[in-house]
Design an enzyme around this catalytic site. Structure first.
Site, mmCIF file in Angstrom:
data_model
loop_
_atom_site.group_PDB
_atom_site.id
_atom_site.type_symbol
_atom_site.label_atom_id
_atom_site.label_comp_id
_atom_site.label_asym_id
_atom_site.label_seq_id
_atom_site.Cartn_x
_atom_site.Cartn_y
_atom_site.Cartn_z
ATOM 1 N N LYS A 189 6.341 -2.409 74.808
ATOM 2 C CA LYS A 189 7.098 -3.664 74.731
ATOM 3 C C LYS A 189 6.906 -4.425 76.029
ATOM 4 C CE LYS A 189 9.367 -6.199 71.924
ATOM 5 N NZ LYS A 189 8.719 -6.634 70.692
ATOM 6 N N SER A 380 7.214 -8.198 65.671
ATOM 7 C CA SER A 380 8.574 -7.855 66.083
ATOM 8 C C SER A 380 9.571 -8.328 65.026
ATOM 9 C CB SER A 380 8.869 -8.441 67.465
ATOM 10 O OG SER A 380 9.773 -7.611 68.158
#
Length: 581
Positions: A189, A380
């Site tokens: 991330k 996402s």
């Protein structure tokens, strides 16, 4: 009493005058808008200029006032571009297509969809020519589909491979005392990595290398087929920048000829055996060729979710659960709608809004087949709202995955100390709290970390259920890692490779219908204040004014920075802004 009567009469007269003025505006607009009808003449060549920003969905404002006054700015939508090319294939007045555009205002997956449609057009036996003074890499990718490709004698082709650059701010933060407090889950991330490190992590370098290589592979394999140049040779050309001038481009078979614009026009005339009539794409669409006509009763609902995901109503450029969920409910309620296709083009955003949209789609799926079509991005939060579909279709160059969660808050404690500023707090309770001017305490970090972990677990569970995978298997390919559509097919995150048309075909099969027409959602209306928000420069809104002043590329950077202030709550958001030119 007389004064009161006069006052009321004045007020009434004011509103009557305002109404008459409004009617006059409508009359003038109707007269001004009643121009000549666009007619496609015989021996026409359709000219593709794709420099305008291309959205998956760019609907006209449905309010009568906006249509009468023509306040809706000109836009290009992907479906209209594809429909226009399909109609041109069957249009006897269109003899061929000329690709002549200085830039491509589409993302990579959109560009690939247009290129595929042009390949279908060639099957009709009609020609495609392309010409430019300078080809950007994406422009050349699209134009390489042409039968004949030409370049200005002093032009060049940017064909040098893909690269990525990320700025790291850790040393800057240490020097000036302003930093981002970060809580995340997912070793990939990387949206927040630049605030934590001063160089790229091995995990981040691995995923960037992977998706760039995957996209470049699509580039070279597609170009190889249409230009009849081996992939190995194309990589050598890229390594040595052998499109840097017209002579090298011709020598390496990147182009078919070195000519000037007037000579290109003569080639178009020769191709149609007479003087060609050029009609540009926007006019062709306005002539009615931007849609596919159908009289079928059954409908396939295509719901467009484009932009970052934010909690709230949403609009044409922002996905909000308000507008999207209403569109889903309308599609479910309409008995003529036999299946739903959700077109996702989003880097993600609010985890809460993503969950609310996911829930509405889960309810809809119980009533009608649900298929997802992924555009440039479905990452996402964009993947969150896609994961429970019956079928997921992505372009090979779609950027997806990024199943991870983070929270980030600015902190200026060290800067405030250097400047002699001291912040003192008074509270009635001992709950976890955060101040811009104090270090993040352990209690606040623990509470925030718990929230991040909870949302990550929920996210992975949603994917595991939707994709019929175990939690552990999803977790192994999650961790915030970004994948291309091609890679996502291999690891089980998508079912098929293809575009919106393929997704619609999948929905038709699931619905078991033979004929259908498309119903697009949502519809958009501007309020009257927004309609009359016209600048002295004739621009309808502030975004257009800024874009005019600083240029399209700088505006995109401005927009990305501006979006940062709207990030509220825990985010399920893609770690990069990816642009291929």
């Amino acid at each position: 009493m007389k004064f009161l009567r006069n006052l009321l009469a004045s007020i009434l007269g004011f509103f009557i005058s305002l109404f008459l003025l409004f009617c006059l505006f409508l009359l003038i607009a109707a007269i001004a808008g009643g121009g000549d009808e666009i007619v496609v003449k015989p021996n026409s060549v359709l000219e593709l200029d794709l420099a305008k920003q291309i959205k998956d969905y760019a609907p006209k404002d449905t309010s009568p006032l906006a249509q009468a006054l023509e306040l809706d700015s000109e836009k290009l939508s992907l479906d209209k571009v594809l429909n226009a090319i399909e109609n041109a294939q069957l249009d006897d007045n269109i003899k061929g297509i000329s690709i002549k555009t200085n830039a491509i205002g589409a993302g990579m997956a959109q560009t690939q969809a247009i290129r595929k449609k042009l390949e279908e057009f060639k099957e009709s036996g009609k020609f495609i020519y392309a010409y430019n003074d300078v080809y950007s890499q994406k422009n050349y990718y699209l134009s390489s589909v042409a039968d004949s490709l030409f370049l200005n004698p002093v032009g060049q082709i940017d064909f040098s491979g893909l690269s990525s650059e990320i700025l790291y701010y850790k040393d800057f933060e240490d020097k000036y005392g302003v930093k981002m407090e970060v809580v995340r889950h997912g070793k990939y991330k990387s949206a927040v990595e630049p605030y934590l490190e001063n160089k790229m992590s091995d995990a981040n370098r691995e995923q960037i290398t992977s998706f760039l290589t995957s996209i470049w592979s699509e580039f070279t394999s597609n170009i190889s087929k249409t230009r009849n140049i081996s992939v190995e040779q194309l990589n050598l050309i890229a390594d040595n920048s052998e499109g840097r001038n017209a002579e090298l481009a011709l020598k390496n078979k990147l182009i078919d000829g070195i000519i000037y614009k007037d000579e290109y026009t003569e080639k178009l005339n020769n191709a149609v055996d007479t003087k060609s009539n050029t009609i540009d794409l926007m006019d062709y669409i306005k002539s009615g060729k931007g849609r596919i006509s159908s009289t079928a009763k059954d409908k396939i609902a295509v719901i467009y979710a484009q932009g970052q995901i934010m909690y709230g109503e949403g609009n044409e450029d922002v996905i909000g659960q308000g507008m999207i969920n209403r569109a889903i409910k309308k599609a479910v309620k309409d008995k003529k709608v036999k299946a739903i296709v959700l077109r996702v083009n989003s880097p993600g955003g609010s985890a809460l809004a993503s969950e609310l949209i996911w829930r509405e789609l889960e309810l809809a799926k119980k009533e009608k087949p649900l298929v997802v079509s992924m555009g440039n991005l479905a990452a996402s939060g964009g993947y969150y709202i896609a994961c429970n579909a019956d079928v997921i279709v992505a372009e090979p160059t779609t950027i997806t995955g990024s199943i991870g969660v983070f929270g980030a808050l600015p902190n200026a404690y060290e800067l405030s100390q250097k400047m002699g500023i001291n912040a003192e707090q008074v509270s009635t309770n001992k709950s976890a709290s955060y101040s811009l001017f104090e270090p993040m305490d352990q209690k606040f970090y623990d509470v925030t970390k718990e929230g991040v972990e909870q949302i990550y677990t929920t996210f992975v569970n949603r994917v595991a259920t939707g994709r019929k995978m175990t939690f552990e298997k999803v977790d192994a390919i999650a961790q915030g890692r970004v994948w291309t559509g091609k890679e996502a097919l291999e690891n089980g995150l998508v079912d098929e490779l293809g575009g919106l048309e393929d997704a619609i075909n999948a929905a038709v099969q699931l619905a078991d219908i033979k004929s259908y027409r498309i119903r697009n959602y949502p519809s958009y209306k501007k309020d009257i204040k927004e309609m009359f928000n016209i600048s002295p420069f004739g621009k309808v809104n502030k975004e257009e004014i800024i874009k005019e002043a600083i240029g399209t590329e700088n505006y995109e950077l401005f927009r990305q920075i501006n979006e940062f202030k709207n990030m509220e709550g825990i985010q399920a958001r893609m770690p990069y802004v990816i642009q291929i030119k």
